[in-house]
Motif scaffolding. Sequence first.
Motif, short mmCIF file in Angstrom:
data_model
loop_
_atom_site.label_atom_id
_atom_site.label_comp_id
_atom_site.label_asym_id
_atom_site.label_seq_id
_atom_site.Cartn_x
_atom_site.Cartn_y
_atom_site.Cartn_z
N LEU A 291 0.84 -1.19 0.00
CA LEU A 291 0.00 0.00 0.00
C LEU A 291 0.88 1.24 0.00
N PRO A 292 0.42 2.28 -0.67
CA PRO A 292 1.20 3.53 -0.66
C PRO A 292 1.09 4.21 0.70
N PRO A 293 1.99 5.12 0.98
CA PRO A 293 1.87 5.89 2.25
C PRO A 293 0.53 6.62 2.30
N THR A 294 -0.01 6.70 3.49
CA THR A 294 -1.30 7.37 3.65
C THR A 294 -1.13 8.87 3.41
N ILE A 308 -15.35 7.78 0.30
CA ILE A 308 -14.16 7.11 -0.25
C ILE A 308 -13.95 7.51 -1.71
N ARG A 309 -15.03 7.66 -2.44
CA ARG A 309 -14.93 8.04 -3.85
C ARG A 309 -14.31 9.43 -3.98
N GLN A 310 -14.73 10.37 -3.11
CA GLN A 310 -14.18 11.72 -3.17
C GLN A 310 -12.69 11.73 -2.82
N LEU A 311 -12.32 10.93 -1.81
CA LEU A 311 -10.91 10.85 -1.43
C LEU A 311 -10.07 10.23 -2.54
N ALA A 312 -10.62 9.21 -3.22
CA ALA A 312 -9.88 8.55 -4.31
C ALA A 312 -9.60 9.54 -5.44
N ASP A 316 -5.87 10.91 -6.38
CA ASP A 316 -5.50 10.19 -7.60
C ASP A 316 -5.21 8.71 -7.31
N MET A 317 -6.15 8.07 -6.64
CA MET A 317 -6.03 6.65 -6.30
C MET A 317 -7.31 5.94 -6.73
N ARG A 321 -8.08 0.85 -3.53
CA ARG A 321 -6.84 1.13 -2.81
C ARG A 321 -7.10 2.16 -1.70
N THR A 322 -7.91 3.16 -1.98
CA THR A 322 -8.25 4.15 -0.95
C THR A 322 -8.93 3.48 0.24
N ARG A 323 -9.80 2.55 -0.06
CA ARG A 323 -10.51 1.84 1.01
C ARG A 323 -9.54 1.01 1.84
#
Length: 343
Positions: A291-294, A308-312, A316-317, A321-323
Motif C-alpha cells: 500500500l502507498p503511504p497514507t 471514499i470516492r471523493q478521497l480517491a 489520484d487513487m 486502494r483508498t478503502r
Amino acid sequence: MKPNTLEASRLLKPSKYAIGLDRTFMLPVRLIIATMLVDLQWHEYALIAEATRMTSSDLSGHLQKLNGRRYAETKRAGQHSYWRLTELGKEKLSSHIDASRRLFAVAEECLQSFQQNDRSAGNTGKKLAQDYRAGATIRELADSYGLTFYSARETLLAEGVLLRRNGPTPPPASPEMVNSYSNGSSIHDVAKEHSVSYDAARRMLIAAGVKLRPKSNPAKGEAARTPPIAAKPINADSQVDPDSTTAEMVRKYNDGQTLEGLAEEYSRSYRAVRTLLLEAGVTMRPPKIQLPPTPPGMVNAYNHGWSIRQLAIKHDMTYSRTRRVLLAEGVVLRGVGRPGSAW
C-alpha cells in the motif's frame, strides 16, 4: 531436381529449327495426300479417296486447300477429276520433311536430357533423404543443394521421408545441466547458463532421462478459492536435511523472509527458490499487497464526512486502494448509503 526447362526452350526456338515447316502439311492426313501425289503424276480423285479412306467431302476440302496454296492442281476428263502435286508443292513438301527431321532430332536430344535430369534428380533425392536422416535441417539442405526450402521439402516427401516436427534430435543434456536442474534451477536458468533455447534445454533434459518437475503455478482461480495455510516448519518427518541449504531457506521463509529476498541471497531464480520450498512441504504465504503511504489529511477528511470516492479522486487513487489504506489506518468505515459531506 527439375529438368532444365530453360535449356530445352532454347533448343526448341522456331527461328533455328523450324525453318521449312509448312502449316499446310501439319495435318497428318494432308501430309499423306501430298505424299501420294509427290510423283507429279495425275491420280484419279476416286482412287485417292479409296486409298486414304476418306469421304468425298473431306478429301475435297483438303485438296482445295492444297490447290489454294498452288501446291496441287487438277484437271477433268469427262466425269472424272484428276489431281497431282505441283513443282512448288513438291519443293515445299521436301522442305517440310527436312525441317521435321531436324525438329525430331532436337526433340530426341531434349528427351534424353530430361531423362538424364530425372535420374540425377532421383540421386539427389536419395542424398537429401540420407543427409536429412543424419540430422541436417531442411534449410541447410536447401542451401547446400541450391534449392528452395519448399523444393527440398517436397523432394524429401517424394522420397518417403517422415519429416521431423521440432528440428533435429538434440543430444542428451550434459551432467552439468542435469545437476543444475536437479539442484532446483529452472529450465530457463539452465538454458541461459548453457546458451541454448528453452525448448532445446527441455528436450535435452528429457533425452537424458530427467523427469521434469510439474509446473508449480496454481490453476486459474485456485488461489482465490483456497484459503491461505500457514507455512509448515521442518519436523522429523520432513525429507529435507536440517543442515542443508534448503532447510535454511525454509527457516528464513517461515521467519518472514520473502521469496525475492531468498532468491537474491542465495543467487537463485525466484522460480527455483519457490520450487525448492514447495518440494520441502512449505505452503506459500498469500502475496502481500503493497500500500502507498497514507496521504496527509485523508483519515481526518473521511472522519469529517468525505466519501471514499471523493478521497480517491482527490488523491489520484483507485477506490479499492483508498478503502484499503483507510482500513490499514484502523478507520471504521461508515455504512453503505450514508452520504458524505459536500466538497
